[in-house]
Design a protein around this motif. Structure first.
Motif, PDB file in Angstrom:
ATOM      1  N   CYS A 145       2.333   9.747 -12.882  1.00 43.30           N
ATOM      2  CA  CYS A 145       2.327  10.458 -11.580  1.00 43.30           C
ATOM      3  C   CYS A 145       2.038   9.532 -10.407  1.00 43.30           C
ATOM      4  O   CYS A 145       1.321   9.907  -9.469  1.00 43.30           O
ATOM      5  CB  CYS A 145       1.317  11.607 -11.596  1.00 43.30           C
ATOM      6  SG  CYS A 145       1.673  12.810 -12.836  1.00 43.30           S
ATOM      7  N   ILE A 146       2.597   8.310 -10.478  1.00 43.47           N
ATOM      8  CA  ILE A 146       2.466   7.339  -9.377  1.00 43.47           C
ATOM      9  C   ILE A 146       3.835   7.274  -8.694  1.00 43.47           C
ATOM     10  O   ILE A 146       4.860   7.239  -9.390  1.00 43.47           O
ATOM     11  CB  ILE A 146       2.064   5.947  -9.941  1.00 43.47           C
ATOM     12  CG1 ILE A 146       0.675   6.023 -10.591  1.00 43.47           C
ATOM     13  CG2 ILE A 146       2.099   4.872  -8.852  1.00 43.47           C
ATOM     14  CD1 ILE A 146       0.264   4.770 -11.356  1.00 43.47           C
ATOM     15  N   PRO A 147       3.903   7.271  -7.369  1.00 45.16           N
ATOM     16  CA  PRO A 147       5.214   7.228  -6.717  1.00 45.16           C
ATOM     17  C   PRO A 147       5.969   5.949  -7.077  1.00 45.16           C
ATOM     18  O   PRO A 147       5.369   4.859  -7.084  1.00 45.16           O
ATOM     19  CB  PRO A 147       4.895   7.274  -5.220  1.00 45.16           C
ATOM     20  CG  PRO A 147       3.429   7.241  -5.100  1.00 45.16           C
ATOM     21  CD  PRO A 147       2.786   7.350  -6.429  1.00 45.16           C
ATOM     22  N   ASP A 150       0.837  -1.218   0.000  1.00 50.58           N
ATOM     23  CA  ASP A 150       0.000   0.000   0.000  1.00 50.58           C
ATOM     24  C   ASP A 150       0.858   1.248   0.000  1.00 50.58           C
ATOM     25  O   ASP A 150       1.995   1.229   0.484  1.00 50.58           O
ATOM     26  CB  ASP A 150      -0.879   0.031   1.258  1.00 50.58           C
ATOM     27  CG  ASP A 150      -1.879  -1.100   1.250  1.00 50.58           C
ATOM     28  OD1 ASP A 150      -2.571  -1.266   0.241  1.00 50.58           O
ATOM     29  OD2 ASP A 150      -1.930  -1.841   2.254  1.00 50.58           O
ATOM     30  N   TYR A 151       0.263   2.318  -0.497  1.00 60.59           N
ATOM     31  CA  TYR A 151       0.959   3.622  -0.449  1.00 60.59           C
ATOM     32  C   TYR A 151       0.027   4.674   0.132  1.00 60.59           C
ATOM     33  O   TYR A 151      -1.157   4.757  -0.217  1.00 60.59           O
ATOM     34  CB  TYR A 151       1.360   4.067  -1.862  1.00 60.59           C
ATOM     35  CG  TYR A 151       2.011   5.436  -1.865  1.00 60.59           C
ATOM     36  CD1 TYR A 151       3.389   5.567  -1.718  1.00 60.59           C
ATOM     37  CD2 TYR A 151       1.236   6.594  -1.969  1.00 60.59           C
ATOM     38  CE1 TYR A 151       3.987   6.821  -1.680  1.00 60.59           C
ATOM     39  CE2 TYR A 151       1.832   7.850  -1.935  1.00 60.59           C
ATOM     40  CZ  TYR A 151       3.206   7.958  -1.789  1.00 60.59           C
ATOM     41  OH  TYR A 151       3.795   9.183  -1.747  1.00 60.59           O
ATOM     42  N   ASN A 152       0.566   5.465   1.055  1.00 56.16           N
ATOM     43  CA  ASN A 152      -0.079   6.740   1.390  1.00 56.16           C
ATOM     44  C   ASN A 152       1.024   7.764   1.639  1.00 56.16           C
ATOM     45  O   ASN A 152       2.207   7.403   1.717  1.00 56.16           O
ATOM     46  CB  ASN A 152      -1.062   6.618   2.562  1.00 56.16           C
ATOM     47  CG  ASN A 152      -0.365   6.245   3.861  1.00 56.16           C
ATOM     48  OD1 ASN A 152       0.754   6.701   4.139  1.00 56.16           O
ATOM     49  ND2 ASN A 152      -1.006   5.399   4.646  1.00 56.16           N
ATOM     50  N   TRP A 180       5.363   3.678   0.461  1.00 56.97           N
ATOM     51  CA  TRP A 180       4.976   2.290   0.153  1.00 56.97           C
ATOM     52  C   TRP A 180       5.215   1.458   1.402  1.00 56.97           C
ATOM     53  O   TRP A 180       6.331   1.453   1.929  1.00 56.97           O
ATOM     54  CB  TRP A 180       5.804   1.750  -1.016  1.00 56.97           C
ATOM     55  CG  TRP A 180       5.404   2.322  -2.348  1.00 56.97           C
ATOM     56  CD1 TRP A 180       6.114   3.205  -3.106  1.00 56.97           C
ATOM     57  CD2 TRP A 180       4.204   2.044  -3.079  1.00 56.97           C
ATOM     58  NE1 TRP A 180       5.446   3.496  -4.271  1.00 56.97           N
ATOM     59  CE2 TRP A 180       4.258   2.786  -4.279  1.00 56.97           C
ATOM     60  CE3 TRP A 180       3.080   1.231  -2.855  1.00 56.97           C
ATOM     61  CZ2 TRP A 180       3.249   2.759  -5.233  1.00 56.97           C
ATOM     62  CZ3 TRP A 180       2.073   1.204  -3.811  1.00 56.97           C
ATOM     63  CH2 TRP A 180       2.160   1.959  -4.979  1.00 56.97           C
ATOM     64  N   HIS A 181       4.200   0.763   1.879  1.00 54.70           N
ATOM     65  CA  HIS A 181       4.339   0.069   3.160  1.00 54.70           C
ATOM     66  C   HIS A 181       3.456  -1.185   3.215  1.00 54.70           C
ATOM     67  O   HIS A 181       2.603  -1.397   2.354  1.00 54.70           O
ATOM     68  CB  HIS A 181       3.945   1.031   4.298  1.00 54.70           C
ATOM     69  CG  HIS A 181       2.491   1.406   4.253  1.00 54.70           C
ATOM     70  ND1 HIS A 181       1.540   0.805   5.032  1.00 54.70           N
ATOM     71  CD2 HIS A 181       1.821   2.304   3.496  1.00 54.70           C
ATOM     72  CE1 HIS A 181       0.356   1.331   4.755  1.00 54.70           C
ATOM     73  NE2 HIS A 181       0.502   2.233   3.821  1.00 54.70           N
ATOM     74  N   GLU A 194      -3.179   7.843  -2.638  1.00 56.59           N
ATOM     75  CA  GLU A 194      -3.159   6.471  -2.105  1.00 56.59           C
ATOM     76  C   GLU A 194      -3.186   5.485  -3.278  1.00 56.59           C
ATOM     77  O   GLU A 194      -3.926   5.710  -4.265  1.00 56.59           O
ATOM     78  CB  GLU A 194      -4.392   6.211  -1.224  1.00 56.59           C
ATOM     79  CG  GLU A 194      -4.367   7.001   0.071  1.00 56.59           C
ATOM     80  CD  GLU A 194      -5.717   7.001   0.778  1.00 56.59           C
ATOM     81  OE1 GLU A 194      -6.506   6.052   0.578  1.00 56.59           O
ATOM     82  OE2 GLU A 194      -5.964   7.967   1.508  1.00 56.59           O
ATOM     83  N   TYR A 195      -2.392   4.417  -3.143  1.00 62.97           N
ATOM     84  CA  TYR A 195      -2.297   3.415  -4.224  1.00 62.97           C
ATOM     85  C   TYR A 195      -2.177   2.017  -3.635  1.00 62.97           C
ATOM     86  O   TYR A 195      -1.802   1.860  -2.473  1.00 62.97           O
ATOM     87  CB  TYR A 195      -1.032   3.652  -5.077  1.00 62.97           C
ATOM     88  CG  TYR A 195      -1.032   4.988  -5.776  1.00 62.97           C
ATOM     89  CD1 TYR A 195      -1.574   5.136  -7.045  1.00 62.97           C
ATOM     90  CD2 TYR A 195      -0.492   6.114  -5.146  1.00 62.97           C
ATOM     91  CE1 TYR A 195      -1.577   6.370  -7.681  1.00 62.97           C
ATOM     92  CE2 TYR A 195      -0.497   7.353  -5.769  1.00 62.97           C
ATOM     93  CZ  TYR A 195      -1.041   7.467  -7.043  1.00 62.97           C
ATOM     94  OH  TYR A 195      -1.049   8.685  -7.661  1.00 62.97           O
TER      95      TYR A 195
END
Ligand code: COI
Length: 356
Positions: free
Chosen positions: A103-105, A36-38, A43-44, A155-156
């Protein structure tokens, strides 16, 4: 930072599919990887969990503005029971290039590789061992933030799913495909997103693909989005032409996807001493080469498609029948060379495979 991948084992393991009728992308293994990303944690929480439906808000941004990217690579079972990945580093590089454009980390390449390796290890029993089969690995990222304004999400989810597969086309490898040259609709334009693996490119291709299928063709060959003259790529693969003993493929121009099989084929063909030209190629030049009897073979390359010979090219009123609609010797040799490396049957002099 090294992150530990948590593993939650499924307590309901599925039955494996019949290897005779695998097809492509119909069966999925027991587990999947999620990260997950926030904005606060980055990324975690990397984890391998049972394969199951996701719960997402209907306002998740991916549903509205299509911020989604994906990759495709394969794990192969060798005759002596080893598992090989083919050039995973290249997929990971491309994943991060797609992230940047959309534009995604970006994600640490080591973490992506570890996730792929760990998931494949967990699902090792799912790698089919019949000739021409493999375990297709589909990493992808979607924007999950619940929000309806147009901007990059905050968030991804990055996920990896696995699917045991056979041939992409027609259930059999090396069967020539029929291709329709699309001269009305376009896939990508200069300055657009054609060079990255974002889901919208595939959505944009469906209308013309449907039209081609209704006319009896398997795939669309796209021309450039500006002049509608120059060959770009086929729906699910890059394209190559063998003309007068030399090999031609469209130069990467910002609207063509840089295929990993494409790159491998270029290296192999050069290694055989056959000249390879990466240049702008007009469909008219291809037709002229055909008329003059110089167009010897046409084939597509891709992870899913491997090497896919083209038996017919239809451009306007012109029908180009290639090699009596049979698989050409050059396509066959390339297919055998590349799959022998992938399945660990031939020396991997380029260092392309990674044992897991
Ligand atoms: C692949 O070859 O892995 C692709 O991504 C093509 C796919 C759309 C089937």
């Amino acid at each position: 930072m090294n992150q530990v991948i948590e593993f939650i084992k499924s307590d309901r393991l599925k039955e494996k599919p019949d290897l005779e009728s695998l097809g492509f992308g119909k069966h999925f293994t027991d587990h999947m990887f999620i990260l997950d990303y926030n904005k606060v944690q980055g990324w975690h929480s990397p984890r391998i969990v049972p394969f199951e439906p996701l719960v997402l808000s209907p306002s998740a941004m991916v549903f509205h503005y299509g911020q989604a990217i994906f990759e495709g690579l394969k794990a192969y079972k060798t005759n002596d029971g080893r598992t090989l990945l083919f050039r995973p580093d290249k997929n990971i590089e491309r994943l991060n290039r797609s992230c940047e454009r959309m534009c995604i980390p970006p994600i640490a390449p080591d973490l992506v590789l570890e996730a792929i390796v760990r998931l494949v290890e967990v699902e090792r029993d799912w790698i089919p061992n019949k000739e021409g089969t493999s375990l297709y690995i589909r990493p992808f990222i979607i924007a999950t933030e619940p929000y309806l304004g147009v901007r990059p999400a905050s968030e991804y989810k990055f996920m990896i799913i696995l699917s045991p597969v056979g041939a992409y086309y027609s259930g059999r490898q090396l069967v020539p495909v029929k291709i329709y040259v699309e001269d009305e609709y376009v896939r990508a334009v200069p300055g657009g997103v054609g060079h990255v693996k974002t889901s919208g490119n595939y959505a944009a291709s469906l209308y013309a693909q449907k039209k081609a299928e209704e006319l009896g063709y398997d795939q669309v060959l796209w021309l450039d989005g500006k002049e509608n003259k120059y060959v770009e790529e086929v729906g699910s693969m890059n394209i190559f032409f063998k003309i007068n003993g030399e090999v031609y493929t469209p130069k990467l121009n910002g609207s063509i996807l840089s295929g990993i099989t494409r790159d491998s084929v270029i290296q192999l063909v050069k290694d055989w001493g056959v000249p390879v030209h990466e240049e702008r190629i007009s469909i008219e030049d291809i037709f002229n080469a055909y008329k003059n009897g110089e167009l010897e073979e046409v084939f597509g390359t891709g992870t899913a498609a491997v090497i896919s010979p083209v038996g017919e090219l239809k451009w306007n009123e012109h029908k180009m029948l290639l090699n009596n609609s049979e698989t050409g010797e050059f396509s066959k040799k390339l297919y055998e060379t590349i799959t022998n490396i992938q399945y660990g049957k031939a020396e991997d002099k380029f260092g392309w495979t990674k044992e897991v």
